[in-house]
Design an enzyme around this catalytic site. Structure first.
Site, PDB file in Angstrom:
ATOM      1  N   ALA A 179       0.848  -1.197   0.000  1.00  0.00           N
ATOM      2  CA  ALA A 179       0.000   0.000   0.000  1.00  0.00           C
ATOM      3  C   ALA A 179       0.884   1.248   0.000  1.00  0.00           C
ATOM      4  O   ALA A 179       0.718   2.162  -0.815  1.00  0.00           O
ATOM      5  CB  ALA A 179      -0.918   0.000   1.227  1.00  0.00           C
ATOM      6  N   TYR A 180       1.844   1.252   0.909  1.00  0.00           N
ATOM      7  CA  TYR A 180       2.745   2.413   1.045  1.00  0.00           C
ATOM      8  C   TYR A 180       3.573   2.613  -0.221  1.00  0.00           C
ATOM      9  O   TYR A 180       3.625   3.706  -0.783  1.00  0.00           O
ATOM     10  CB  TYR A 180       3.649   2.181   2.252  1.00  0.00           C
ATOM     11  CG  TYR A 180       4.542   3.342   2.594  1.00  0.00           C
ATOM     12  CD1 TYR A 180       4.023   4.486   3.176  1.00  0.00           C
ATOM     13  CD2 TYR A 180       5.912   3.283   2.352  1.00  0.00           C
ATOM     14  CE1 TYR A 180       4.846   5.560   3.507  1.00  0.00           C
ATOM     15  CE2 TYR A 180       6.739   4.345   2.677  1.00  0.00           C
ATOM     16  CZ  TYR A 180       6.199   5.485   3.254  1.00  0.00           C
ATOM     17  OH  TYR A 180       7.014   6.547   3.580  1.00  0.00           O
TER      18      TYR A 180
END
Ligand code: NAD
Length: 250
Positions: free
Chosen positions: A156-157
């Site tokens: 996600a990051y």
């Protein structure tokens, strides 16, 4: 060469870590700094710290996912200090880490993108609204080496920071002839609370990739931000500056 005398800067995510450090340095270099954070107490503390050191500062509360709140914060900055010369966006979250893609919560994935990408878009849009009529501006976002390299178990990051790097490339070109530069910095691990909250093995992996064999320091991140946010950085836009102790050589 780097001076913010007679300039106003808005630092989003100024309550802690890289943003707090950058806000302090910009103030020491002469800027009137509006410290914006979703954490009202942290924003107030950052502004108090600058004033205690003799600088000019204002605190404002806004979550980057809330365009109206970000508009209000920039409006308050302009009301207090006049035209905004620099906008630095340090608001960001890692979300859940240490999880392979097939097990990642899509809600967490969406939330991380909402803060790191959508939020950055909000900051750019609001900053541009202030800077375009003046024909001058510096917008700096904080991306990450993970957006270039892709850190495993941080999908996600890493993907949100890749999207941010893409956004900056686009906006750099869009405003290149309007006096406004839009750039990012891409740090590897900088010692902040955000990093302290990560699992040890995630941090160890990231440090092991750094040729200098150490984490970065807040002062080093602030110094790079100050340059990119200053009028001295005048012939670079759409770029993501490396801050990785040699990890990224591209
Ligand atoms: P931090 O957690 O120490 O500080 C982040 C600040 O942003 C906090 O004050 C927090 O309240 C604020 N914030 C978070 N979400 C927000 C939101 N939705 N709206 C407004 N404010 C919000 O983090 P940090 O380590 O200083 O990271 C700053 C930026 O640098 C982030 O974008 C992060 O992804 C990026 N970055 C950090 C590192 C590192 O090693 N610390 C490395 C690469 C990139």
């Amino acid at each position: 060469m780097i001076s913010f005398a007679d300039q106003s800067a808005v630092v989003v995510g100024a309550g802690a870590g890289i943003g707090r450090s950058a806000a302090g340095l910009l103030a020491r270099l002469g800027a009137a700094v509006t410290c914006v954070d979703r954490d009202a107490a942290a924003a107030a503390e950052a502004a108090d710290e600058i004033r205690a050191a003799g600088g000019r500062a204002l605190a404002a509360t806004a979550d980057v996912t809330d365009p109206a709140a970000v508009r209000a914060a920039f409006g308050a900055a302009a009301g207090e200090f006049g035209p905004i010369h620099a906008a630095v966006n340090c608001a960001g979250i890692t979300g859940q880490t240490g999880i392979p893609s097939h097990e990642v919560s899509l809600d967490d994935f969406a939330h991380v993108h909402r803060v790191n990408v959508h939020g950055a878009m909000v900051v750019s849009q609001v900053a541009l609204g202030h800077m375009l009529p003046n024909g001058y501006g510096r917008i700096v976002h904080v991306a990450s080496i993970s957006g270039k390299d892709g850190n495993p178990n941080m999908v996600a990051y890493s993907s949100s920071k890749a999207a941010l790097i893409g956004m900056v490339k686009v906006q750099g070109k869009e405003y290149a002839q309007r006096g406004i530069t839009v750039n990012a910095i891409a740090p590897a691990v900088i010692r902040t609370d955000m990093v302290a909250a990560l699992p040890d093995d995630v941090v160890a992996y990231m440090v092991s990739k750094i040729p200098m064999g150490r984490t970065g320091e807040l002062d080093e991140a602030a110094a790079m931000i100050a340059f990119v946010a200053s009028s001295a950085c005048s012939f670079t836009t759409g770029f993501t500056f490396d801050l990785t102790g040699g990890r990224a050589t591209y």
